[in-house]
Write an enzyme that holds these catalytic residues in place. Structure first.
Site, short mmCIF file in Angstrom:
data_model
loop_
_atom_site.label_atom_id
_atom_site.label_comp_id
_atom_site.label_asym_id
_atom_site.label_seq_id
_atom_site.Cartn_x
_atom_site.Cartn_y
_atom_site.Cartn_z
N LYS A 52 0.83 -1.21 0.00
CA LYS A 52 0.00 0.00 0.00
C LYS A 52 0.86 1.26 0.00
O LYS A 52 0.60 2.20 -0.75
CB LYS A 52 -0.94 -0.02 1.21
CG LYS A 52 -2.02 -1.09 1.10
CD LYS A 52 -2.86 -1.18 2.35
CE LYS A 52 -3.93 -2.25 2.21
NZ LYS A 52 -4.80 -2.33 3.40
N CYS A 68 -0.37 0.97 6.19
CA CYS A 68 -0.67 0.05 7.29
C CYS A 68 -1.69 -0.99 6.83
O CYS A 68 -2.48 -0.73 5.91
CB CYS A 68 -1.26 0.78 8.49
SG CYS A 68 -0.17 1.96 9.28
N ASP A 69 -1.65 -2.13 7.48
CA ASP A 69 -2.69 -3.13 7.26
C ASP A 69 -2.84 -3.95 8.53
O ASP A 69 -1.84 -4.32 9.15
CB ASP A 69 -2.36 -4.06 6.09
CG ASP A 69 -3.57 -4.90 5.72
OD1 ASP A 69 -4.45 -4.38 5.02
OD2 ASP A 69 -3.65 -6.05 6.17
N SER A 70 -4.08 -4.20 8.92
CA SER A 70 -4.36 -4.96 10.14
C SER A 70 -5.13 -6.24 9.84
O SER A 70 -6.00 -6.26 8.97
CB SER A 70 -5.18 -4.11 11.11
OG SER A 70 -4.48 -2.96 11.51
N GLY A 105 0.69 -4.32 10.18
CA GLY A 105 1.91 -4.02 9.43
C GLY A 105 2.02 -2.53 9.24
O GLY A 105 1.00 -1.85 9.04
#
Length: 195
Positions: A52, A68-70, A105
């Site tokens: 991203k 970010c990624d959750s 992340g």
């Protein structure tokens, strides 16, 4: 002043950054999350955060891009946003009374130099045991359909979380202590970014 770009449509991430003194511009990456795979939920969250950030940074000449990624790691399974109300309700029945790990992340890219710093934060989440009526009401609110793991800590889902071990920001989608360390790796002091 260095521009900050948040490569995420998450209102929670934006709210955390604004409350912490930053005023990022939002640019959604458009990355197809379903095209990625990894060995563990933490690896997948890290990979998606980097993808991203890179997608947004590639179109810029300058600025610091935060991606970010959750995902919720529930016994080795990566759980993102539920696809339907029925899936959200089933997920809550599965999470009820159990503990999972919310992994987020993080990736920061200096668009001018291409330098990047990335890491994954993890916080353990102990879920309560909501009744069927509470699960139905929560799912009907729509909130769990828009978030990784089908719950929030700072919204209605907070009623059903018994406790956490780790940084609460990780559960909200962005860890300020980790982000500060990543910025420092790129030679940036977070206090220089405060508005």
């Amino acid at each position: 002043m260095t521009s900050i770009i948040l490569a995420s449509a998450s209102p929670a991430r934006l709210a955390v950054l604004r409350a912490a003194g930053l005023e990022p511009k939002v640019m959604v990456s458009g990355v197809d999350e379903s095209a990625f795979a990894a060995g563990t939920p933490a690896e997948l969250a890290g990979l998606l955060a980097q993808a991203k950030a890179a997608a947004v940074a590639s179109g810029l000449e300058h600025g610091l891009v935060i991606g970010c990624d959750s995902l919720l790691d529930l016994h080795g399974r990566a759980l993102g946003k539920p696809a339907s109300a029925a899936e959200a309700a089933d997920r809550w029945r599965e999470m009820s009374g159990r503990t999972g790990t919310l992994v987020t992340g993080h990736c920061v890219i200096n668009a001018a130099t291409g330098q990047r710093a990335a890491a994954v934060a993890a916080t353990r989440v102990r879920f309560g045991t909501p009744s069927e009526q509470e699960i139905a009401a929560y799912v009907a609110s729509g909130e769990p359909l828009a978030v990784a793991g089908a719950f929030t800590l700072d919204g209605r889902g907070g009623w059903f979380v018994e406790g956490i071990e780790g940084d609460h920001g990780t559960v909200l989608g962005i860890s300020l202590p980790l982000l500060r360390r990543l910025l420092a790796e790129l030679g940036v002091s977070v206090t220089d970014l405060w508005t």
